[in-house]
Design a protein around this motif. Structure first.
Motif, mmCIF file in Angstrom:
data_model
loop_
_atom_site.group_PDB
_atom_site.id
_atom_site.type_symbol
_atom_site.label_atom_id
_atom_site.label_comp_id
_atom_site.label_asym_id
_atom_site.label_seq_id
_atom_site.Cartn_x
_atom_site.Cartn_y
_atom_site.Cartn_z
ATOM 1 N N VAL A 193 2.672 7.725 -3.780
ATOM 2 C CA VAL A 193 3.076 6.737 -4.806
ATOM 3 C C VAL A 193 3.763 6.505 -5.042
ATOM 4 O O VAL A 193 3.885 5.849 -5.339
ATOM 5 C CB VAL A 193 2.762 8.354 -5.795
ATOM 6 C CG1 VAL A 193 3.740 7.799 -7.276
ATOM 7 C CG2 VAL A 193 1.264 8.693 -5.858
ATOM 8 N N THR A 194 5.379 7.633 -4.168
ATOM 9 C CA THR A 194 6.622 6.998 -4.202
ATOM 10 C C THR A 194 6.645 5.728 -3.170
ATOM 11 O O THR A 194 7.161 4.798 -3.683
ATOM 12 C CB THR A 194 7.123 7.565 -3.510
ATOM 13 O OG1 THR A 194 7.506 8.307 -2.156
ATOM 14 C CG2 THR A 194 7.550 8.972 -4.049
ATOM 15 N N TYR A 195 5.720 5.061 -1.858
ATOM 16 C CA TYR A 195 5.037 4.408 -1.398
ATOM 17 C C TYR A 195 5.088 3.091 -2.243
ATOM 18 O O TYR A 195 5.292 1.919 -2.060
ATOM 19 C CB TYR A 195 4.739 4.157 -0.684
ATOM 20 C CG TYR A 195 4.750 5.244 1.314
ATOM 21 C CD1 TYR A 195 6.195 5.256 0.723
ATOM 22 C CD2 TYR A 195 3.951 5.085 2.258
ATOM 23 C CE1 TYR A 195 6.808 6.677 1.948
ATOM 24 C CE2 TYR A 195 4.959 6.417 3.686
ATOM 25 C CZ TYR A 195 5.843 6.698 2.825
ATOM 26 O OH TYR A 195 6.643 7.199 3.993
ATOM 27 N N VAL A 196 3.634 2.961 -3.638
ATOM 28 C CA VAL A 196 3.222 2.063 -4.068
ATOM 29 C C VAL A 196 4.621 1.457 -4.921
ATOM 30 O O VAL A 196 5.127 0.472 -5.272
ATOM 31 C CB VAL A 196 2.218 2.873 -4.848
ATOM 32 C CG1 VAL A 196 2.156 1.584 -6.122
ATOM 33 C CG2 VAL A 196 1.088 2.974 -4.360
ATOM 34 N N VAL A 197 5.697 2.346 -5.477
ATOM 35 C CA VAL A 197 6.645 1.878 -6.384
ATOM 36 C C VAL A 197 7.499 1.451 -5.681
ATOM 37 O O VAL A 197 8.146 0.501 -6.137
ATOM 38 C CB VAL A 197 7.243 3.284 -7.153
ATOM 39 C CG1 VAL A 197 8.122 3.062 -7.826
ATOM 40 C CG2 VAL A 197 6.500 4.426 -8.170
#
Length: 690
Positions: A129-133
């Motif tokens: 999820v942090t990679y997506v952001v």
């Protein structure tokens, strides 16, 4: 060189984010531990990309590389070094770069923190999820918010410099970064919340992964908001510190929901309740940071804080929609697992107070959000431009603030599960006595008005309740009675009370006037004397200032309110002069300079009581946040709080001679029932003598 290096670094960060998402997604869905380990390595490429891009931008700003459009528009050769450095976040594209840098730092911190749990699906999904952001923010810099766009044609030899308001106070080096550390920090608990929903691990374990991340982000955001109020007060020349400006509200909204989460998360840990509330609050907090980014950077709202209109708005709004849709969809998917195993035994209990606290914070957030976005809806529907100002916010939020202060006073003295009348009488005695004494003192010293007396009285009640808890904790634990989540939280409560009292006092009892005065004359106003000594002109490399020299209350210090004009153009900036004491501030502005040498000037004089305590309250809040993050000693739950303190015989009969708490380790705050699930823990009744 700077443009090439910066652009390459941004592309590196974007590609690393995309590759990390794909690698982790395949590893998680196919249960491939080797891919989970490989996916973690992209964290460092993202960090390298963000750091290199930042270094390229700083190099361009410091050494005047006007071939970059961003530098040509926001810097100049006469700009001091400090404001060249801070120029990176003085405009849209650079602010996105700062956001991405801080996010990359948080992602790296998560990777290091959970380096031994790389194969844990919860950590894997959170990292994804942090990679997506991060991929989204790198994408913004590749497309509509490119900070390394170059000038076509002749390269200018100089630029206008930053906005004058961004180069007349060192607070520009602290306020925006603190806000960003708070905003961006909420990405981590949001990521773990989504990961818990995806993996189905929605019990109490995931809270341990988010609590401290949320606390730090909340602390940074709190400090950023206080510094912003100080900046507004010190720089803008209007004598206030909070105007319910749309962009101020955009930073305040996630603070409200995060505050609610930090309270209600304790109920889930202790009683297994409010699971849906807590997940919803985390999702709402992150969503509101994205909405705040849209309001600040799209140009849809007119504000002294906002950036100009840009094409970035639709992309951020679309991302906001995706975040909300994904969060709501996952909650709906896991709805059957979010039912709480327990129920509130009595509304007169700590969990009952926290539930009421959640309801009030929810109402608070709704009121602020409605007043902030209502003008946008009105303009979109019928084209009319309206504004929602201070009267609406003050009228609608005052009852909520009063109720929250009451809960701040009552909740710490309430036990878990159920309270007996005798126990409440013992615990409420000293806080209530302190509140009555403060009210009597206020009336004796001439304080009048229902609203300020109500705030002062409830503030004293809440401060007395927090102080009582700290005294009891210190008696039991010594200096460790000041650290830990509960004890540090009480210090935070005291900071909030000090801020609320200062806010109420300054709003209820402030005075202002505007008078034209000649050299040698004195203004007498609200118990203070302001003597005008004469004018002066000050020339610096960056600006020219017309100053009025004044003396306050006959003191030896000469104050110099001024009007400054910067070499890069733009509107003149009024700089106030402020005499601060614990009782009040005398705030002087130069409204009209003299038209000829020795002529009269028009001065604005504002007397604001208790302003110093606003900043001191912010310092207490920051200290309390730090102490709350410090590991404290956890109490072992024993008998129900409504019962008297048992003796050793009663305790042995109830629990056995070798009773243990939690999983067999002392002090984890939960009692075990043999199947790995926590029973309903309770708290030792505290309050003998208090």
């Amino acid at each position: 060189m700077n443009a090439s290096l910066g652009s390459a670094a941004v592309v590196l960060g974007l590609l690393a984010s995309i590759a990390g998402v794909i690698t982790l997604a395949v590893g998680l869905t196919r249960q491939r531990p080797n891919l989970l380990r490989a996916g973690r390595s992209y964290t460092w490429l993202i960090l390298i990309g963000a750091v290199l891009a930042t270094l390229a931008m700083q190099r361009a700003l410091i050494f005047h590389d006007f071939s970059l459009t961003f530098v040509a528009d926001n810097s100049s050769r006469s700009t001091p070094l400090l404001y060249r450095i801070t120029g990176m976040w003085s405009a849209l594209e650079g602010s996105i770069l700062l956001w991405t840098l801080i996010l990359a730092g948080y992602i790296a911190a998560v990777a290091y923190k959970y380096r031994d749990r790389v194969e844990d699906p919860l950590v894997g999904w959170a990292t994804l999820v942090t990679y997506v952001v991060s991929g989204f923010f790198f994408l913004l810099m590749v497309t509509s918010a490119n900070p390394f766009k170059t000038i076509s044609g002749a390269v200018p030899t100089n630029g206008p410099g930053p906005n004058p308001l961004l180069q007349n106070t060192p607070l520009v080096a602290f306020h925006p970064p603190m806000l960003y550390l708070g905003f961006v920090g909420f990405t981590i608990p949001f990521a773990f919340a989504l990961a818990s929903l995806i993996t189905g691990r929605v019990g109490e374990g995931w809270l341990l992964e988010t609590r401290r991340w949320t606390l730090f982000a909340w602390g940074f955001l709190s400090i950023g908001i206080i510094l912003g109020a100080w900046w507004s007060y010190q720089v803008l020349g209007w004598g206030g510190f909070w105007a319910w400006d749309p962009v101020e509200n955009a930073s305040f909204l996630p603070w409200i929901t995060a505050t609610a989460y930090l309270h209600s998360v304790m109920v889930q840990e202790r009683r297994g309740m409010l699971r849906l509330w807590n997940l919803s609050l985390l999702l709402a907090t992150f969503s509101l940071t994205i909405l705040g980014t849209f309001l600040t950077r799209s140009g849809v709202l007119q504000s002294v804080h906002s950036f100009t209109t840009s094409a970035i708005g639709p992309m951020i709004l679309a991302f906001f929609g995706v975040v909300v849709a994904v969060g709501v969809g996952l909650i709906a998917w896991r709805g059957d697992r979010l039912r709480s195993p327990g129920a509130i035994d009595s509304p007169v209990s700590r969990e009952g107070a926290f539930l009421a606290n959640n309801m009030l914070f929810g109402a608070f957030a709704f009121v602020v959000l409605l007043g902030t976005v209502f003008p946008l809806f009105t303009q979109a529907i019928n084209g009319n431009t309206i504004s929602v100002g201070e009267p609406y916010f003050d009228r609608m939020t005052l009852p909520i603030v009063v109720a929250l202060l009451f809960l701040m006073a009552v909740a710490p003295i309430l036990p878990w599960r159920k309270a007996s009348g005798e126990l409440l009488r013992k615990r409420i005695q000293w806080p209530l006595t302190f509140a009555v004494a403060v009210l009597v003192g206020c009336v004796a010293f001439g304080v009048r008005g229902l609203d300020p007396l109500l705030i002062f009285g409830l503030g004293a009640f809440a401060a007395g309740s927090a102080g009582r808890q700290l005294v009891l904790a210190s008696r039991r634990q010594g200096w460790r009675g000041l650290v830990g989540r509960a004890n540090g939280g009480m210090i935070v409560h005291i900071g909030i009370v000090v801020i609320a009292v200062a806010f109420a006092g300054s709003h209820a009892f402030g005075h202002q006037t505007q008078q034209t005065i000649s050299p040698g004359q004195t203004i007498s106003f609200a118990g203070h004397k302001v003597t005008y000594l004469g004018e002066a002109t000050v020339q610096t490399p960056t600006h020219q200032a017309e100053e009025a020299r004044v003396r306050i209350d006959g003191g030896s210090k000469v104050f110099t309110p001024a009007i400054s004009e910067y070499s890069g153009g733009g509107a003149a900036v009024a700089t106030p002069a402020i005499s601060t004491t614990p009782i009040d501030d005398v705030y002087i502005t130069l409204n009209d300079p003299p038209t000829k040498a020795g002529g009269p000037v028009t001065l604005g004089v504002i007397v604001q009581p208790l302003i110093m305590w606003l900043w001191l309250g912010g310092g207490i809040l920051a200290l309390g946040t730090l102490l709350a993050a410090w590991p404290g000693r956890r109490r072992r739950p024993i008998d129900p709080v409504s019962a008297p303190v048992p003796d050793s015989t009663t305790h042995a009969a109830a629990f056995g001679p070798k009773a243990k708490s939690g999983n067999g380790k002392s002090g984890n705050g939960k009692s075990g029932n043999g199947d790995g699930k926590p029973t309903e823990p309770v708290e030792v009744p505290a309050g003998a003598g208090l």
